[in-house]
Design an enzyme around this catalytic site. Sequence first.
Site, mmCIF file in Angstrom:
data_model
loop_
_atom_site.group_PDB
_atom_site.id
_atom_site.type_symbol
_atom_site.label_atom_id
_atom_site.label_comp_id
_atom_site.label_asym_id
_atom_site.label_seq_id
_atom_site.Cartn_x
_atom_site.Cartn_y
_atom_site.Cartn_z
ATOM 1 N N CYS A 2 0.678 -5.771 75.236
ATOM 2 C CA CYS A 2 0.383 -7.095 75.769
ATOM 3 C C CYS A 2 -0.884 -6.987 76.609
ATOM 4 O O CYS A 2 -1.227 -5.922 77.113
ATOM 5 C CB CYS A 2 1.462 -7.702 76.646
ATOM 6 S SG CYS A 2 3.011 -7.992 75.798
ATOM 7 N N LYS A 476 -3.141 9.274 60.971
ATOM 8 C CA LYS A 476 -4.106 8.201 60.692
ATOM 9 C C LYS A 476 -3.673 7.419 59.456
ATOM 10 O O LYS A 476 -3.707 6.191 59.434
ATOM 11 C CB LYS A 476 -5.520 8.759 60.440
ATOM 12 C CG LYS A 476 -6.344 9.209 61.611
ATOM 13 C CD LYS A 476 -6.643 8.173 62.648
ATOM 14 C CE LYS A 476 -5.537 8.064 63.599
ATOM 15 N NZ LYS A 476 -5.567 8.339 64.954
ATOM 16 N N GLU A 479 -0.583 5.250 60.196
ATOM 17 C CA GLU A 479 -0.875 4.135 61.094
ATOM 18 C C GLU A 479 -1.564 2.985 60.370
ATOM 19 O O GLU A 479 -1.199 1.835 60.572
ATOM 20 C CB GLU A 479 -1.824 4.592 62.221
ATOM 21 C CG GLU A 479 -1.192 5.312 63.370
ATOM 22 C CD GLU A 479 -2.229 5.734 64.415
ATOM 23 O OE1 GLU A 479 -3.206 6.448 64.066
ATOM 24 O OE2 GLU A 479 -2.064 5.363 65.584
ATOM 25 N N HIS A 495 9.958 26.408 54.021
ATOM 26 C CA HIS A 495 11.205 26.307 54.785
ATOM 27 C C HIS A 495 11.842 24.925 54.655
ATOM 28 O O HIS A 495 12.654 24.545 55.488
ATOM 29 C CB HIS A 495 10.949 26.653 56.256
ATOM 30 C CG HIS A 495 10.439 28.049 56.441
ATOM 31 N ND1 HIS A 495 11.196 29.162 56.168
ATOM 32 C CD2 HIS A 495 9.212 28.510 56.810
ATOM 33 C CE1 HIS A 495 10.474 30.249 56.389
ATOM 34 N NE2 HIS A 495 9.259 29.880 56.771
ATOM 35 N N LYS A 595 -2.828 -0.741 70.929
ATOM 36 C CA LYS A 595 -3.738 0.299 71.411
ATOM 37 C C LYS A 595 -3.258 0.920 72.712
ATOM 38 O O LYS A 595 -3.435 2.104 72.942
ATOM 39 C CB LYS A 595 -5.109 -0.352 71.634
ATOM 40 C CG LYS A 595 -6.191 0.601 72.049
ATOM 41 C CD LYS A 595 -6.755 1.284 70.845
ATOM 42 C CE LYS A 595 -7.733 2.373 71.178
ATOM 43 N NZ LYS A 595 -7.733 3.388 70.111
#
Length: 600
Positions: A2, A476, A479, A495, A595
Amino acid sequence: MCGIVGCILKNREVAPVLVEATGKLEYRGYDSVGIATVDNEGIHIKKDAGKIKEVDKKLNVSNLPGNTGIGHVRWATHGVPNQVNAHPHNDCDNNIAIVHNGIIENYGDIKISLEKEGHTFKSDTDTEVIAHLLEKFMGKGKNLEEAMKETLKIIEGSYAIAAICKSNPHQIVATRKESPLIVGVEGDESYIASDIPAILKYTKNIIYIDDYELVVLDKEGVAIKDLKGNIIEKKIDVIDWTEDMAEKEGYDFFTIKEINEEPTTAKNTLKEKTEVEKVVSSIGDIDRICFVACGTSYHASLVGKYLIEGLIGIHTDVLLASEFKHSVKTLTKNTLCIFISQSGETADTIKALKLANEFSKTLSIVNVLGSTIARESDHTIYTLAGPEIGVAATKSYISQLISIYLFAAYLAKDKDGFSGFNRIMDSLESLPDFIEEILSKEDQIIEIAKKYKDVFNFVFIGRGLSFPTAMEGSLKLKEISYIHSEGYAAGELKHGPLALIEDGIPVVVVIPEDEDHGKSLNNLKEVKSRGADIIAIVSRRDTVVQSESDETICLNEKIDPIISPLTYIVPLQLLAYHISLARGLDPDKPKNLAKCVTVE
Ligand code: F1P
């Protein structure tokens, strides 16, 4: 998350300025937006779900009357993103309007008792209790400033709040606790905002507000007070960011603009050498380093661990800020906790820093000047990447890494003489040119992006210093393209994750010519023989890897592997960006993300 903004302007309407400013804050949240203004007629509010451009077009927000107003961009926490839950919120009789960034943790109890007293709530938000508390106290004869002080005695949680009221249409009262708030002053006009880019167009004279300070903007100017009403003299910082730095300047998106700024960013961060040297020499004895961060900053920290343990041999841990409290008992006064954060306002990181300050030495590596993390740590190194607007960190990652490299180099010089120091410093000098060369490969990366844009899974692998690069490349992609991807230490594949490999799955192999090259090549062959498509990020002279790969992005062979994290990540940022575009997405504003993450 916000963002809030507010301003009092002289002889001009505030709405167009607030529309523009909320647009600049969209990187903090963009599921809903709203503006409230006040004039002699009373409070006027327009708000809705959506981004400011759409909402302004639909509701003509720019048309709101008045010289005083507040605005908000929302990243929903309590209540779905819709018109009713969008800020500003008001009281029962529309005499008060408020905007809020943060979370009011005890809103449930407050709401129940206010409802018993006859208040009617419209939204599902935690925020609305603030408007009704102000109403309650103003109903008892208090003015807005006094009512805010009373309200602060009741609410718990984190907040930056700005309020306006009908009874004093030339005033904004604002305050903060654990959420950022700045004030801007320009002649007779004054501003509040969550962050500098919102008001950069109007002023560069910035005052950083601390927790529990009360800001009163009115026709006389700005007064900052403590909660007892005493005036606090604050310094005005003149910041040197230009408005262009927060504009797209001809690029389609901030993300690609910011990736292209990396060579310049690198040069700017390198100019901080002397500052970093001073910090290192002032830290004193340390026997352990503990990096603490979130997201991309966490990946930068992982590189720090490899560097510091490899070069200097100081035991180094990397902790996620949200998990930090579980390790607090291991801290001593000779532990240096290093907090990495682009925004300097990440709630998880702030909480961890406050804990660490009690037990150990603290250093922050931060991009935003004057941010909470910078101010609350014992020592600070600024990364000087300039404003970063794209939600996914790109140029700030490069600048964080450079700061970490400088820190490690000076620490190495202090502890172990010059060999590690000279190797790092020499390599960093050539970094801007290497990045420039990688950026020129964008067309080739666009073709790779088109080829893989519709796959469901990606895997990124690397060893040593390339392991964090694999994780960051994967982050990246997740997102901004919404493709599921995993970043693994290449040795870990066998593994478990090898079970995921099947025909056609793209595996990005980060494989510089370092000490792990042979083993990474084996891992490449393992996934290839199970049907994977290999995308290798590789040295130009490494013909062996190139012959084994489906796609190769070749980097200059003169790049010293020690700086491979600073270079091998660049093609991966471009790849994520172009896959996002090829899928028709907005890389600057990925869904569900913001952000600046000011909630825990
Ligand atoms: C951490 C972070 C970023 C990510 C996004 C959300 O922020 O996870 O790395 O790209 O912007 O927040 P910070 O503490 O580095 O500001």
